[in-house]
Design a protein around this motif. Structure first.
Motif, PDB file in Angstrom:
ATOM      1  N   ASP A  17       0.794  -1.231   0.000  1.00  0.00           N
ATOM      2  CA  ASP A  17       0.000   0.000   0.000  1.00  0.00           C
ATOM      3  C   ASP A  17       0.825   1.279   0.000  1.00  0.00           C
ATOM      4  N   LYS A  18       2.168   1.153  -0.078  1.00  0.00           N
ATOM      5  CA  LYS A  18       2.998   2.363  -0.045  1.00  0.00           C
ATOM      6  C   LYS A  18       4.444   2.026  -0.351  1.00  0.00           C
ATOM      7  N   VAL A  19       5.179   3.079  -0.644  1.00  0.00           N
ATOM      8  CA  VAL A  19       6.633   3.022  -0.742  1.00  0.00           C
ATOM      9  C   VAL A  19       7.146   4.132   0.151  1.00  0.00           C
ATOM     10  N   LYS A  20       8.130   3.790   0.979  1.00  0.00           N
ATOM     11  CA  LYS A  20       8.730   4.779   1.871  1.00  0.00           C
ATOM     12  C   LYS A  20      10.206   4.837   1.518  1.00  0.00           C
ATOM     13  N   TYR A  21      10.750   6.057   1.445  1.00  0.00           N
ATOM     14  CA  TYR A  21      12.189   6.115   1.180  1.00  0.00           C
ATOM     15  C   TYR A  21      12.881   7.105   2.097  1.00  0.00           C
ATOM     16  N   PHE A  22      14.118   6.744   2.422  1.00  0.00           N
ATOM     17  CA  PHE A  22      14.962   7.502   3.333  1.00  0.00           C
ATOM     18  C   PHE A  22      16.216   7.906   2.571  1.00  0.00           C
ATOM     19  N   MET A  23      16.587   9.173   2.674  1.00  0.00           N
ATOM     20  CA  MET A  23      17.802   9.630   2.017  1.00  0.00           C
ATOM     21  C   MET A  23      18.618  10.459   2.998  1.00  0.00           C
ATOM     22  N   TRP A  24      19.878  10.050   3.163  1.00  0.00           N
ATOM     23  CA  TRP A  24      20.810  10.764   4.020  1.00  0.00           C
ATOM     24  C   TRP A  24      21.670  11.644   3.127  1.00  0.00           C
ATOM     25  N   LEU A  25      21.747  12.923   3.459  1.00  0.00           N
ATOM     26  CA  LEU A  25      22.542  13.868   2.668  1.00  0.00           C
ATOM     27  C   LEU A  25      23.616  14.477   3.561  1.00  0.00           C
ATOM     28  N   PRO A  26      24.869  14.392   3.128  1.00  0.00           N
ATOM     29  CA  PRO A  26      25.944  14.970   3.946  1.00  0.00           C
ATOM     30  C   PRO A  26      25.872  16.494   3.962  1.00  0.00           C
ATOM     31  N   LEU A  34      18.615  13.866   7.217  1.00  0.00           N
ATOM     32  CA  LEU A  34      17.811  12.722   6.809  1.00  0.00           C
ATOM     33  C   LEU A  34      16.478  13.220   6.291  1.00  0.00           C
ATOM     34  N   GLY A  35      16.108  12.762   5.106  1.00  0.00           N
ATOM     35  CA  GLY A  35      14.797  13.052   4.540  1.00  0.00           C
ATOM     36  C   GLY A  35      14.017  11.757   4.399  1.00  0.00           C
ATOM     37  N   VAL A  36      12.738  11.796   4.734  1.00  0.00           N
ATOM     38  CA  VAL A  36      11.870  10.622   4.613  1.00  0.00           C
ATOM     39  C   VAL A  36      10.635  11.042   3.838  1.00  0.00           C
ATOM     40  N   SER A  37      10.253  10.224   2.869  1.00  0.00           N
ATOM     41  CA  SER A  37       9.048  10.513   2.085  1.00  0.00           C
ATOM     42  C   SER A  37       8.264   9.233   1.856  1.00  0.00           C
ATOM     43  N   TRP A  38       6.986   9.383   1.629  1.00  0.00           N
ATOM     44  CA  TRP A  38       6.098   8.268   1.337  1.00  0.00           C
ATOM     45  C   TRP A  38       5.465   8.486  -0.023  1.00  0.00           C
ATOM     46  N   LEU A  39       5.262   7.397  -0.725  1.00  0.00           N
ATOM     47  CA  LEU A  39       4.525   7.400  -1.984  1.00  0.00           C
ATOM     48  C   LEU A  39       3.358   6.430  -1.805  1.00  0.00           C
ATOM     49  N   PHE A  40       2.157   6.918  -2.050  1.00  0.00           N
ATOM     50  CA  PHE A  40       0.963   6.089  -1.910  1.00  0.00           C
ATOM     51  C   PHE A  40       0.279   5.974  -3.269  1.00  0.00           C
ATOM     52  N   PRO A  41      -0.153   4.777  -3.652  1.00  0.00           N
ATOM     53  CA  PRO A  41      -0.914   4.661  -4.895  1.00  0.00           C
ATOM     54  C   PRO A  41      -2.283   5.316  -4.726  1.00  0.00           C
ATOM     55  N   SER A  43      -5.142   4.160  -5.132  1.00  0.00           N
ATOM     56  CA  SER A  43      -6.111   3.304  -4.422  1.00  0.00           C
ATOM     57  C   SER A  43      -5.997   3.475  -2.903  1.00  0.00           C
ATOM     58  N   THR A  44      -4.799   3.672  -2.401  1.00  0.00           N
ATOM     59  CA  THR A  44      -4.621   3.914  -0.968  1.00  0.00           C
ATOM     60  C   THR A  44      -5.108   5.316  -0.616  1.00  0.00           C
ATOM     61  N   ARG A  45      -4.786   6.278  -1.451  1.00  0.00           N
ATOM     62  CA  ARG A  45      -5.203   7.659  -1.183  1.00  0.00           C
ATOM     63  C   ARG A  45      -6.715   7.821  -1.227  1.00  0.00           C
ATOM     64  N   ASP A  46      -7.386   6.991  -2.013  1.00  0.00           N
ATOM     65  CA  ASP A  46      -8.847   7.077  -2.118  1.00  0.00           C
ATOM     66  C   ASP A  46      -9.563   6.413  -0.947  1.00  0.00           C
ATOM     67  N   GLY A  47      -8.841   5.684  -0.108  1.00  0.00           N
ATOM     68  CA  GLY A  47      -9.466   4.995   1.028  1.00  0.00           C
ATOM     69  C   GLY A  47     -10.038   5.965   2.043  1.00  0.00           C
ATOM     70  N   GLU A  48     -11.078   5.531   2.741  1.00  0.00           N
ATOM     71  CA  GLU A  48     -11.770   6.382   3.712  1.00  0.00           C
ATOM     72  C   GLU A  48     -10.851   6.842   4.845  1.00  0.00           C
ATOM     73  N   LYS A  49      -9.889   6.010   5.222  1.00  0.00           N
ATOM     74  CA  LYS A  49      -9.040   6.326   6.377  1.00  0.00           C
ATOM     75  C   LYS A  49      -7.646   6.786   5.967  1.00  0.00           C
ATOM     76  N   PHE A  50      -7.479   7.269   4.732  1.00  0.00           N
ATOM     77  CA  PHE A  50      -6.145   7.633   4.278  1.00  0.00           C
ATOM     78  C   PHE A  50      -5.504   8.718   5.149  1.00  0.00           C
ATOM     79  N   THR A  51      -6.238   9.748   5.517  1.00  0.00           N
ATOM     80  CA  THR A  51      -5.670  10.825   6.339  1.00  0.00           C
ATOM     81  C   THR A  51      -5.172  10.270   7.671  1.00  0.00           C
ATOM     82  N   GLU A  52      -5.953   9.392   8.275  1.00  0.00           N
ATOM     83  CA  GLU A  52      -5.573   8.767   9.543  1.00  0.00           C
ATOM     84  C   GLU A  52      -4.343   7.862   9.355  1.00  0.00           C
ATOM     85  N   ILE A  53      -4.319   7.089   8.283  1.00  0.00           N
ATOM     86  CA  ILE A  53      -3.188   6.189   8.010  1.00  0.00           C
ATOM     87  C   ILE A  53      -1.911   6.987   7.767  1.00  0.00           C
ATOM     88  N   ALA A  54      -1.998   8.051   6.988  1.00  0.00           N
ATOM     89  CA  ALA A  54      -0.817   8.873   6.696  1.00  0.00           C
ATOM     90  C   ALA A  54      -0.279   9.523   7.975  1.00  0.00           C
TER      91      ALA A  54
END
Length: 95
Positions: A17-26, A34-41, A43-54
């Protein structure tokens, strides 16, 4: 769940239901960011509880990163130690 490491500074975690990525920058020899980001398809974003899940994804990450930060800071302190032996690492020969 899959973990993909792209050296030296990218970690990608894939889940159904997602991709999470971490990038360390000197930022310098003793500092990084450290930067962290999420990618949601959609179908996940359209779910009723997406705001709560995020929101839960973001809040659950804090304690994990706090543990990691402690380990990273202790590793860095050890690398700056005068007691650290420098040079190539010699591994025992396998029998």
């Amino acid at each position: 769940m899959n973990y993909i490491t792209i050296l030296p500074n990218l970690l990608i975690v894939t889940m159904p239901d997602k991709v999470k990525y971490f990038m360390w920058l000197p930022l310098g020899p003793q500092k990084s960011s450290l930067g962290v980001s999420w990618l949601f398809p959609q179908s996940t974003r359209d779910g009723e509880k997406f705001t709560e899940i995020a929101a839960m994804e973001k809040s659950d990450l804090g304690p994990v990163l706090e543990e990691d930060l402690f380990a990273w800071s202790r590793t860095q302190a050890g690398l700056r130690s005068r007691a650290l032996r420098r040079g190539a690492v010699c591994l025992p020969k396998s029998r």
